[in-house]
Design a protein around this motif. Structure first.
Motif, mmCIF file in Angstrom:
data_model
loop_
_atom_site.group_PDB
_atom_site.id
_atom_site.type_symbol
_atom_site.label_atom_id
_atom_site.label_comp_id
_atom_site.label_asym_id
_atom_site.label_seq_id
_atom_site.Cartn_x
_atom_site.Cartn_y
_atom_site.Cartn_z
ATOM 1 N N UNK A 203 0.817 -1.211 0.000
ATOM 2 C CA UNK A 203 0.000 0.000 0.000
ATOM 3 C C UNK A 203 0.854 1.267 0.000
ATOM 4 N N UNK A 204 2.152 1.090 -0.136
ATOM 5 C CA UNK A 204 3.067 2.222 -0.192
ATOM 6 C C UNK A 204 4.485 1.698 -0.270
ATOM 7 N N UNK A 217 -2.452 -6.585 9.563
ATOM 8 C CA UNK A 217 -1.297 -5.820 10.036
ATOM 9 C C UNK A 217 -0.759 -4.951 8.908
ATOM 10 N N UNK A 218 -0.087 -3.881 9.305
ATOM 11 C CA UNK A 218 0.763 -3.125 8.389
ATOM 12 C C UNK A 218 2.185 -3.323 8.863
ATOM 13 N N UNK A 219 3.042 -3.813 7.967
ATOM 14 C CA UNK A 219 4.466 -3.970 8.256
ATOM 15 C C UNK A 219 5.208 -3.013 7.334
ATOM 16 N N UNK A 220 5.960 -2.121 7.925
ATOM 17 C CA UNK A 220 6.554 -1.014 7.165
ATOM 18 C C UNK A 220 8.062 -0.973 7.423
ATOM 19 N N UNK A 221 8.856 -1.381 6.444
ATOM 20 C CA UNK A 221 10.312 -1.346 6.582
ATOM 21 C C UNK A 221 10.781 0.089 6.385
ATOM 22 N N UNK A 222 11.444 0.628 7.403
ATOM 23 C CA UNK A 222 11.861 2.023 7.366
ATOM 24 C C UNK A 222 13.371 2.137 7.142
ATOM 25 N N UNK A 223 13.823 3.143 6.356
ATOM 26 C CA UNK A 223 15.247 3.273 6.045
ATOM 27 C C UNK A 223 16.058 4.034 7.085
ATOM 28 N N UNK A 269 -11.690 -5.922 8.758
ATOM 29 C CA UNK A 269 -12.927 -5.757 8.002
ATOM 30 C C UNK A 269 -12.766 -4.690 6.910
ATOM 31 N N UNK A 270 -11.759 -3.847 7.043
ATOM 32 C CA UNK A 270 -11.495 -2.826 6.038
ATOM 33 C C UNK A 270 -10.545 -3.377 4.979
ATOM 34 N N UNK A 271 -10.780 -3.008 3.729
ATOM 35 C CA UNK A 271 -9.927 -3.454 2.638
ATOM 36 C C UNK A 271 -8.549 -2.790 2.750
ATOM 37 N N UNK A 272 -7.544 -3.454 2.206
ATOM 38 C CA UNK A 272 -6.177 -2.932 2.285
ATOM 39 C C UNK A 272 -6.085 -1.497 1.780
ATOM 40 N N UNK A 273 -6.756 -1.203 0.671
ATOM 41 C CA UNK A 273 -6.661 0.126 0.071
ATOM 42 C C UNK A 273 -7.287 1.212 0.935
ATOM 43 N N UNK A 274 -8.126 0.816 1.871
ATOM 44 C CA UNK A 274 -8.733 1.809 2.757
ATOM 45 C C UNK A 274 -7.724 2.342 3.778
ATOM 46 N N UNK A 275 -6.565 1.715 3.856
ATOM 47 C CA UNK A 275 -5.525 2.176 4.779
ATOM 48 C C UNK A 275 -4.455 3.008 4.075
ATOM 49 N N UNK A 276 -4.559 3.132 2.757
ATOM 50 C CA UNK A 276 -3.520 3.833 2.006
ATOM 51 C C UNK A 276 -3.375 5.289 2.443
#
Length: 317
Positions: A203-204, A217-223, A269-276
């Motif tokens: 999603x990003x 979950x959102x897993x976000x690898x940060x630099x 319950x929310x679609x992945x794109x709803x978290x973008x």
């Protein structure tokens, strides 16, 4: 002459061919003596590389593809001559590399590593696949690649400044050329792999939504360097700005290959794109918090928040 008065011969410092005293702690950090660890084979010490993809513009995407994206591919921008090569999360039978019957070449990321440097093993698999024929398979980086320069790393074979753009797939049908039906062990491996996939979407940049069953979950690898990122996360946490919106909460973080991966629990319950949009807004707040650290040190409340975040960290690599 009595035994007590006998002069003992001086102790001689013994070193092996690598120049390391076998009785000293192993440089790999295992806590064992060198002779009981990497000195067993009398070879060169294979010191673990904590940040194997450092220097590659797509470092964070490589970590995601290596650690938690189930089915994904990305075309590599090579700095050496040869065929086009596609980087993949998992290949049939967890192969290190292969060339499909239609001459499309793949290198696998989620594989058994031979050394303590994933980048070096990937370079050896990449060198192998550049000269392989359609139908050839490299099960593991092993005897078939011994002739490859052991010092060569993935960074030496890629255009390190080029971004890596992953494509996330819902299954592993890309294992086979279009219009081809799998059979035998490949068919069984494909069936098992498809049944184990957790629904995942990107999603990003380096941010992946995954449906784990009971929750998403959102897993976000940060630099960013870990210390700076933790301070920025703590600043947002103290302000109550660390969530992506209603139905989300910060769960913790884990370290992978030298970088930090924050994780959020999400309402499945929310679609992945709803978290973008929530992820984009959080990214903007995080960037502002990182910038503010240059002139505004953490407050007492923010330091307490940081201590709480530290208590929710694990290391997987």
């Amino acid at each position: 002459m009595s035994k007590r008065s006998a002069v003992k011969p001086p102790k001689v410092k013994v070193e092996d061919s690598s120049g390391i005293n076998p009785r000293q702690p192993c440089p790999c950090g295992s806590g064992k003596r060198y002779k009981a660890c990497h000195g067993l084979a009398g070879g060169v010490v294979d010191v673990p590389v904590s940040r194997p993809f450092e220097g590659i513009a797509g470092e964070t995407e490589l970590i995601a593809l290596r650690e938690f994206v189930p089915s994904g591919t990305a075309k590599l921008n090579l700095s050496v001559e040869g065929r086009d090569v596609v980087l993949a999360t998992v290949l049939p039978m967890a192969a290190a590399a292969l060339v499909r019957a239609d001459d499309v070449a793949f290198v696998g990321l989620q594989v058994q590593t031979r050394s303590n440097d994933i980048s070096r093993d990937l370079a050896r698999a990449l060198r192998w696949v550049l000269d392989a024929a359609p139908g050839d398979v490299l099960p593991v980086v092993g005897p078939e690649t011994e002739a490859v320069d052991k010092r060569e790393r993935l960074q030496d074979l890629l255009d390190a400044s080029a971004p890596i753009e992953p494509e996330v797939h819902s299954d592993f049908t890309w294992w086979m050329p279009e219009g081809t039906e799998p059979s035998g062990e490949v068919a069984l491996s494909l069936e098992r792999a498809n049944s184990a996939i957790l629904p995942t979407e990107r999603i990003g940049p380096s941010a992946y939504w995954v449906d784990a069953g009971e929750k998403a979950h959102l897993r976000w690898v940060r630099p960013e360097p870990e210390e700076e990122l933790l301070a920025a996360l703590a600043r947002l946490s103290a302000r109550g700005e660390l969530a992506l919106g209603e139905g989300s909460r910060f769960a913790g973080s884990f370290r992978a290959h030298g970088l930090l991966v924050p994780v959020w629990d999400l309402d499945r319950e929310l679609h992945a794109r709803e978290w973008t949009s929530g992820a984009e807004e959080l990214g903007a707040r995080l960037s502002a918090a990182l910038e503010s650290l240059e002139s505004e040190p953490l407050t007492i409340a923010e330091r307490r928040s940081r201590d709480g975040l530290l208590g929710r960290q694990i290391t997987i690599r």
